[in-house]
Design a protein around this motif. Structure first.
Motif, PDB file in Angstrom:
ATOM      1  N   ARG A  16     -18.298 -18.196  18.218  1.00 23.54           N
ATOM      2  CA  ARG A  16     -18.020 -17.009  17.398  1.00 23.54           C
ATOM      3  C   ARG A  16     -19.315 -16.399  16.875  1.00 23.54           C
ATOM      4  O   ARG A  16     -19.529 -15.183  16.945  1.00 23.54           O
ATOM      5  CB  ARG A  16     -17.089 -17.346  16.235  1.00 23.54           C
ATOM      6  CG  ARG A  16     -16.789 -16.131  15.351  1.00 23.54           C
ATOM      7  CD  ARG A  16     -15.938 -16.464  14.136  1.00 23.54           C
ATOM      8  NE  ARG A  16     -16.334 -17.664  13.433  1.00 23.54           N
ATOM      9  CZ  ARG A  16     -17.384 -17.769  12.604  1.00 23.54           C
ATOM     10  NH1 ARG A  16     -18.168 -16.723  12.402  1.00 23.54           N
ATOM     11  NH2 ARG A  16     -17.656 -18.907  11.996  1.00 23.54           N
ATOM     12  N   MET A  26     -13.948  -9.305  19.670  1.00 26.28           N
ATOM     13  CA  MET A  26     -13.224 -10.416  20.291  1.00 26.28           C
ATOM     14  C   MET A  26     -12.451  -9.968  21.524  1.00 26.28           C
ATOM     15  O   MET A  26     -12.498 -10.620  22.559  1.00 26.28           O
ATOM     16  CB  MET A  26     -12.277 -11.077  19.286  1.00 26.28           C
ATOM     17  CG  MET A  26     -11.621 -12.325  19.852  1.00 26.28           C
ATOM     18  SD  MET A  26     -10.514 -13.156  18.724  1.00 26.28           S
ATOM     19  CE  MET A  26     -11.692 -13.873  17.598  1.00 26.28           C
ATOM     20  N   ARG A  27     -11.728  -8.869  21.427  1.00 25.85           N
ATOM     21  CA  ARG A  27     -10.941  -8.396  22.575  1.00 25.85           C
ATOM     22  C   ARG A  27     -11.827  -8.105  23.787  1.00 25.85           C
ATOM     23  O   ARG A  27     -11.498  -8.469  24.910  1.00 25.85           O
ATOM     24  CB  ARG A  27     -10.143  -7.149  22.212  1.00 25.85           C
ATOM     25  CG  ARG A  27      -8.985  -7.405  21.298  1.00 25.85           C
ATOM     26  CD  ARG A  27      -8.210  -6.093  21.044  1.00 25.85           C
ATOM     27  NE  ARG A  27      -7.324  -6.211  19.935  1.00 25.85           N
ATOM     28  CZ  ARG A  27      -6.107  -6.742  19.988  1.00 25.85           C
ATOM     29  NH1 ARG A  27      -5.658  -7.206  21.130  1.00 25.85           N
ATOM     30  NH2 ARG A  27      -5.360  -6.811  18.912  1.00 25.85           N
ATOM     31  N   ASN A  37      -7.073 -12.788  24.475  1.00 25.98           N
ATOM     32  CA  ASN A  37      -7.602 -12.698  23.118  1.00 25.98           C
ATOM     33  C   ASN A  37      -7.106 -13.868  22.258  1.00 25.98           C
ATOM     34  O   ASN A  37      -7.907 -14.479  21.541  1.00 25.98           O
ATOM     35  CB  ASN A  37      -7.212 -11.337  22.517  1.00 25.98           C
ATOM     36  CG  ASN A  37      -7.893 -11.072  21.203  1.00 25.98           C
ATOM     37  OD1 ASN A  37      -9.095 -11.247  21.082  1.00 25.98           O
ATOM     38  ND2 ASN A  37      -7.123 -10.650  20.214  1.00 25.98           N
ATOM     39  N   PRO A  38      -5.801 -14.215  22.307  1.00 25.59           N
ATOM     40  CA  PRO A  38      -5.343 -15.350  21.496  1.00 25.59           C
ATOM     41  C   PRO A  38      -6.026 -16.670  21.876  1.00 25.59           C
ATOM     42  O   PRO A  38      -6.326 -17.488  21.013  1.00 25.59           O
ATOM     43  CB  PRO A  38      -3.837 -15.417  21.766  1.00 25.59           C
ATOM     44  CG  PRO A  38      -3.470 -14.034  22.173  1.00 25.59           C
ATOM     45  CD  PRO A  38      -4.671 -13.500  22.918  1.00 25.59           C
ATOM     46  N   SER A  41      -9.449 -16.697  20.389  1.00 24.16           N
ATOM     47  CA  SER A  41      -9.292 -16.912  18.953  1.00 24.16           C
ATOM     48  C   SER A  41      -9.074 -18.391  18.645  1.00 24.16           C
ATOM     49  O   SER A  41      -9.660 -18.944  17.709  1.00 24.16           O
ATOM     50  CB  SER A  41      -8.131 -16.075  18.417  1.00 24.16           C
ATOM     51  OG  SER A  41      -7.906 -16.363  17.050  1.00 24.16           O
ATOM     52  N   GLN A  42      -8.239 -19.049  19.434  1.00 22.21           N
ATOM     53  CA  GLN A  42      -7.970 -20.476  19.227  1.00 22.21           C
ATOM     54  C   GLN A  42      -9.218 -21.323  19.479  1.00 22.21           C
ATOM     55  O   GLN A  42      -9.468 -22.296  18.768  1.00 22.21           O
ATOM     56  CB  GLN A  42      -6.830 -20.937  20.136  1.00 22.21           C
ATOM     57  CG  GLN A  42      -5.490 -20.365  19.735  1.00 22.21           C
ATOM     58  CD  GLN A  42      -4.409 -20.673  20.749  1.00 22.21           C
ATOM     59  OE1 GLN A  42      -4.681 -21.087  21.870  1.00 22.21           O
ATOM     60  NE2 GLN A  42      -3.164 -20.453  20.355  1.00 22.21           N
ATOM     61  N   GLU A  44     -12.357 -20.264  19.071  1.00 26.28           N
ATOM     62  CA  GLU A  44     -13.284 -20.003  17.973  1.00 26.28           C
ATOM     63  C   GLU A  44     -12.843 -20.677  16.677  1.00 26.28           C
ATOM     64  O   GLU A  44     -13.674 -20.985  15.833  1.00 26.28           O
ATOM     65  CB  GLU A  44     -13.455 -18.498  17.762  1.00 26.28           C
ATOM     66  CG  GLU A  44     -14.255 -17.844  18.876  1.00 26.28           C
ATOM     67  CD  GLU A  44     -14.539 -16.380  18.626  1.00 26.28           C
ATOM     68  OE1 GLU A  44     -14.042 -15.815  17.612  1.00 26.28           O
ATOM     69  OE2 GLU A  44     -15.267 -15.769  19.436  1.00 26.28           O
ATOM     70  N   ARG A  45     -11.551 -20.894  16.513  1.00 26.09           N
ATOM     71  CA  ARG A  45     -11.045 -21.562  15.304  1.00 26.09           C
ATOM     72  C   ARG A  45     -10.866 -23.060  15.517  1.00 26.09           C
ATOM     73  O   ARG A  45     -10.307 -23.748  14.681  1.00 26.09           O
ATOM     74  CB  ARG A  45      -9.723 -20.923  14.868  1.00 26.09           C
ATOM     75  CG  ARG A  45      -9.920 -19.495  14.347  1.00 26.09           C
ATOM     76  CD  ARG A  45      -8.625 -18.866  13.900  1.00 26.09           C
ATOM     77  NE  ARG A  45      -7.736 -18.660  15.044  1.00 26.09           N
ATOM     78  CZ  ARG A  45      -6.430 -18.916  15.043  1.00 26.09           C
ATOM     79  NH1 ARG A  45      -5.832 -19.340  13.962  1.00 26.09           N
ATOM     80  NH2 ARG A  45      -5.704 -18.708  16.124  1.00 26.09           N
TER      81      ARG A  45
END
Length: 119
Positions: A16, A26-27, A37-38, A41-42, A44-45
């Motif tokens: 990130r 992000m997209r 994208n999801p 996101s997962q 990066e988290r």
């Protein structure tokens, strides 16, 4: 928390940070890498570990290597043992093989320390 006591970034946090430094939304970055994208996101988290293929694609688009990303995470954490450093340097192993060997090694060490405390 002072900077010297701050925990080292995880792989997801490092990805990130690097994406944000490159000023990539992000997209857009997910599309460049070829993932949803999801899913990015997962990653990066730290909810999901990227596959070797995805990590290679992420690293390529961040203009680095997967080994360099993993190395940054490792060097920012506690100093790795000589064994772990040797595993990380071995270019005959894939990222997945390196990760598995390090996990096994750390598990063996943990079990040994636990047994010493008991005995």
């Amino acid at each position: 928390m002072p900077d010297d006591k701050k925990p080292p970034p995880t792989l997801g946090e490092l990805i990130r940070q690097q994406r944000e430094l490159a000023e990539l939304p992000m997209r857009q970055f997910a599309a460049m890498v070829g993932i949803s994208n999801p899913y990015l996101s997962q990653i990066e988290r730290n909810l999901r570990e990227p596959s070797e293929r995805v990590l290679d694609a992420i690293a390529e688009h961040l203009q680095t290597s997967a080994d360099a990303l993993i190395g940054q995470v490792r060097t920012r954490s506690d100093k790795a043992s000589d064994v772990v450093q040797a595993i990380e340097r071995d270019r005959d192993l894939t990222n997945a093989q390196r990760k598995a060997l390090v996990e096994m090694y750390e598990t063996f060490r943990k079990v040994t320390r636990s047994e010493r405390k008991r005995g």
